[in-house]
Design an enzyme around this catalytic site. Structure first.
Site, mmCIF file in Angstrom:
data_model
loop_
_atom_site.group_PDB
_atom_site.id
_atom_site.type_symbol
_atom_site.label_atom_id
_atom_site.label_comp_id
_atom_site.label_asym_id
_atom_site.label_seq_id
_atom_site.Cartn_x
_atom_site.Cartn_y
_atom_site.Cartn_z
ATOM 1 C CG ASN A 206 -1.817 1.181 1.288
ATOM 2 O OD1 ASN A 206 -1.804 2.022 0.387
ATOM 3 N ND2 ASN A 206 -2.603 1.274 2.345
ATOM 4 C CE LYS B 218 -0.385 3.085 4.697
ATOM 5 N NZ LYS B 218 -0.401 3.147 6.151
ATOM 6 C CG HIS C 92 -6.042 1.680 4.846
ATOM 7 N ND1 HIS C 92 -5.601 2.664 5.697
ATOM 8 C CD2 HIS C 92 -5.033 0.773 4.754
ATOM 9 C CE1 HIS C 92 -4.367 2.361 6.085
ATOM 10 N NE2 HIS C 92 -4.004 1.228 5.526
ATOM 11 C CD GLU D 169 -3.264 5.316 6.560
ATOM 12 O OE1 GLU D 169 -3.185 5.339 5.325
ATOM 13 O OE2 GLU D 169 -2.425 4.736 7.285
ATOM 14 C CD GLU E 9 -3.743 -2.696 6.900
ATOM 15 O OE1 GLU E 9 -2.553 -2.815 6.607
ATOM 16 O OE2 GLU E 9 -4.461 -1.763 6.485
ATOM 17 N N GLY F 220 2.008 2.190 10.822
ATOM 18 C CA GLY F 220 2.924 3.324 10.732
ATOM 19 C C GLY F 220 3.575 3.688 12.058
ATOM 20 C CB SER G 245 4.851 -1.798 12.017
ATOM 21 O OG SER G 245 4.364 -0.495 12.279
HETATM 22 P P1 13P Z 1 2.751 0.365 7.662
HETATM 23 O O1 13P Z 1 3.306 -0.920 7.085
HETATM 24 O O2 13P Z 1 3.480 1.586 7.208
HETATM 25 O O3 13P Z 1 2.575 0.248 9.138
HETATM 26 O O4 13P Z 1 1.267 0.526 7.061
HETATM 27 C C1 13P Z 1 0.414 -0.551 7.088
HETATM 28 C C2 13P Z 1 -0.771 -0.240 6.279
HETATM 29 O O5 13P Z 1 -1.537 0.649 6.579
HETATM 30 C C3 13P Z 1 -0.983 -1.031 5.061
HETATM 31 O O6 13P Z 1 -2.234 -0.778 4.519
#
Ligand code: 13P
Length: 248
Positions: free
Chosen positions: A11, A13, A95, A97, A165, A171, A211
């Protein structure tokens, strides 16, 4: 060992530009990737076409979001038809976010899942609890409720990957332990068995995100109900190849 093929999503982002994404694509196109691992990169929507034409066809492309109808006066949104028109086959929905930064409700996510599937896209459907929910002991309740709304809108589980997740792990560098991930994945599979069917429970890939790095991916991948990953930060680095190849 299950017959479910390993699935690793990257991802990206809201990161990268044509120059840096090209570098990542060369990295992936020239890497030795495990033949039986399915790899999908979720690109920023404005780069879907660019990424689809730059990535080797053995790697899938996903959008990171879409709207719940096919066209109309919805300024700034994109539809599943547009995603398909750019050659991408997948979309990430729900997701954390989208849920927590942009306030998307379960209801809206459910409608998006239904429309994306009706339109012929495959869906990476994301769920996960917040830190305070885990601390309050409500992890199961939260992920079951999120899964329920997704399930109500799925008519073909063969087109869906479920991504667990935990919000507190995204993150933050604070990865769920292999035991924590396995525990939730196992419960989600039991939920699918009780609420969908044995076949769905046995076949749906449940992947972990939060992560994931080259350093922790192998132990996570060794868990029986962890069928792959959704990788954020590390998916834009060369170590993404190690994560793709985590399942020996
Ligand atoms: P990170 O791997 O940066 O923690 O993000 C995970 C994520 O949101 C994947 O969709």
């Amino acid at each position: 060992m299950s017959t479910r093929s390993f699935f690793v999503g990257g991802n990206w982002k809201m990161n990268g530009n044509k120059e840096t994404l090209s570098g990542m694509m060369v990295e992936l196109n020239t890497a030795e990737l495990h033949q039986h691992t399915e790899v999908v990169c979720a690109a920023p929507s404005i780069y879907l076409d660019f990424v689809r034409s730059g990535l080797d066809p053995r790697i899938g492309v996903a959008a990171q979001n879409c709207y719940k109808v096919s066209k109309g006066a919805f300024t700034g949104e994109i539809s599943p038809d547009m995603i398909k028109d750019c050659g991408a086959d997948w979309v990430v929905l729900g997701h954390s976010e989208r849920r927590h930064v942009f306030g998307e409700s379960d209801d809206l996510i459910g409608q998006k899942v239904a429309h994306a599937l009706e339109s012929g896209l495959r869906v990476i459907a994301c769920i996960g609890e917040k830190l305070e929910e885990r601390e309050a002991g409500t992890t199961e309740e939260v992920v079951y409720a999120q899964t329920q709304v997704i399930a109500e809108n799925v008519n073909d589980w063969g087109k869906v990957v479920l991504a667990y997740e935990p919000v507190w792990a995204i993150g933050t560098g604070q990865t769920a332990t292999p035991e924590q991930a396995q525990e939730v994945h196992e419960k989600l599979r039991a939920w699918l068995r009780a609420n969908a069917s044995d076949d769905v429970a046995d076949s749906v890939r449940i992947i972990y995100g939060g992560s994931v790095t080259a350093a922790n991916c192998r132990e996570l991948a060794s868990q029986g109900d962890v069928d792959g990953f959704l990788v954020g930060g590390a998916s834009l680095k060369p170590e993404f190849v190690d994560i793709i190849n985590a399942r020996a």
